[in-house]
Design an enzyme around this catalytic site. Structure first.
Site: not given
Ligand code: GLA
Length: 426
Positions: A214, A154
């Protein structure tokens, strides 16, 4: 003189002189979209060994594993330390995971499931835990030694403003390190839909990438978008035009499912969606071949939600080996039709009513779907019912925020009283 010499070169040499595009990297994994559970949408970083073990047990007992949901993926929060990697090693949190991550992977494997984990290319992850920067080889080997099958890598927070070349470098680095391991590890490059990631990630060996920020636990709540979160319809619209980049081994990811959260997520914003809206969301993610990673607490699903998530006829659209992505073929604003061709020549048709009132919706294969079918059978994939054969437009009622999903197949046609062969009959 030079011209004469060039003209005399045999054709094969001229062809060989053409620069070859580099072959795309591929780990040969995720030939259909990954299916499973991910801890983030409900638990955030409050995950524990007990939750994961109970989740695996529940998925075996409630039929989810057998429906195809084989991944149990730990998201952010399994790590021991918050803070920069240069100050902390990457270790599991011994309080949350007293028997360690390998114990969980073994537990999953013994039950026919797989285990996923999370890290990122920065000093810290989005939730502030230690990242993998400078330790990619070491971390890839560590994950493999634990028996990990999926890595969500990520960069949303650490590399939000990074130039494309730098993004490519960090994902290439981890992809290469994973490919050096003996076990296959599916790679999810999570970059929240920035940097045109769909255009280049597949060539680095990435198996799926997020196309948006998200998801929120809402079907359609425009206010969230400005505050970072995308609702179901935002994510859906985001994918229109990106279908060409998705296919076997490399998928557009519309983010984890919100089915079953019912507004009670400990992590996501959103007040929840209705049962109809969750079913529509699930149908859409299946049609566009998004990974199906359930984000709710699968230990406590009600019967309706479980029936939604385990509808094998809808899952079959997502897992179809042909890997063709549904396209929006009709767009009247509030009413839209999506069409997806399946490997066996049948076509899945999704009628979506985004409006506030019930509407009659109609399709004719040749006119609306580009499918050369004059006489066709229709099966309702939510009612699990055959609706007979048709040779005129098919019309049905679609409630507000509902998606009706049908499978249509070409039937033999009669020309001058003689039956013509049916190309797709089984
Ligand atoms: C980001 C990602 C989420 C999750 C968080 C974890 O926001 O987009 O899907 O993995 O980090 O901290």
């Amino acid at each position: 003189m030079l011209l004469a010499f060039t003209l005399m070169l045999p054709v094969t040499s001229v062809l060989r002189a053409q620069p070859k595009p580099p072959a795309p990297r591929s780990n040969g994994l995720a030939l259909t979209p990954p299916m499973g559970w991910s801890s983030w949408n409900d638990f955030g970083d409050e995950i524990t060994e007990q939750i994961v073990l109970e989740t695996i047990d529940a998925m075996v007992a409630n039929g989810m594993r057998d429906a195809g949901y084989v991944f149990a993926n730990l998201d952010d929060g399994w790590q021991r330390y918050k803070g920069a990697r240069q100050e902390h090693p990457l270790e599991f949190d011994p309080v949350k995971f007293p028997r360690g991550i390998k114990y969980l992977a073994d537990y999953a494997h013994e039950r026919g499931m797989k285990l996923g984990i999370y890290s990122g290319p920065g000093q810290t992850t989005c939730a502030g835990y230690t990242g993998s920067i400078g330790h990619e080889a070491q971390d890839a080997a560590l994950f493999a030694s634990w028996g990990i099958d999926h890595l969500k890598y990520d960069s949303c927070c650490s590399h939000r403003a990074a130039p494309q070349a730098e993004l490519q470098r960090v994902f290439r680095t981890m992809s290469n390190e994973l490919m050096k391991q003996k076990r296959g590890i599916v790679l999810h490059a999570c970059h929240c839909g920035w940097g045109d990631i769909w255009k280049w990630a597949a060539d680095l060996g990435v198996n799926h990438w997020r196309i948006g920020q998200d998801i929120s636990d809402d079907f359609n709540y425009p206010g969230n978008r400005e505050k970072y979160y995308f609702d179901v319809l935002d994510q859906l619209d985001r994918g229109v035009g990106l279908e060409q980049y998705s296919g076997p081994g490399h998928w557009n990811d519309y983010d984890m499912l919100i089915v079953g959260l019912n507004g009670k997520s400990r992590q996501l914003v959103g007040t929840g969606a209705s049962n109809t809206e969750y079913r529509t969301h699930f149908s859409l993610w299946a049609m566009v071949d998004s990974p199906l990673l359930v984000g709710s607490d699968v230990r406590h699903l009600d019967a309706y939600t479980l029936a939604t998530l385990t509808n094998k006829e809808i899952i079959a659209l997502n897992q179809d080996k042909g890997g063709s992505i549904a396209e929006r073929v009709v767009d009247n604003g509030e009413q839209q039709i999506f069409s997806k061709e399946l490997e066996d020549g049948s076509v899945a048709v999704l009628l979506l009513n985004r409006g506030a009132a019930t509407a009659d919706m109609t399709f004719l294969p040749r006119r609306d779907l580009g499918a050369p079918m004059d006489r066709f059978s229709v099966r309702d994939l939510w009612a699990h019912t055959d609706l007979g054969s048709h040779d005129t437009a098919f019309t049905t009622e679609v409630q507000s925020h509902e998606a009706r999903v049908f499978l249509i197949r070409q039937l033999a046609t009669s020309v001058n009283g003689r039956l013509q062969p049916d190309a797709t009959a089984h």
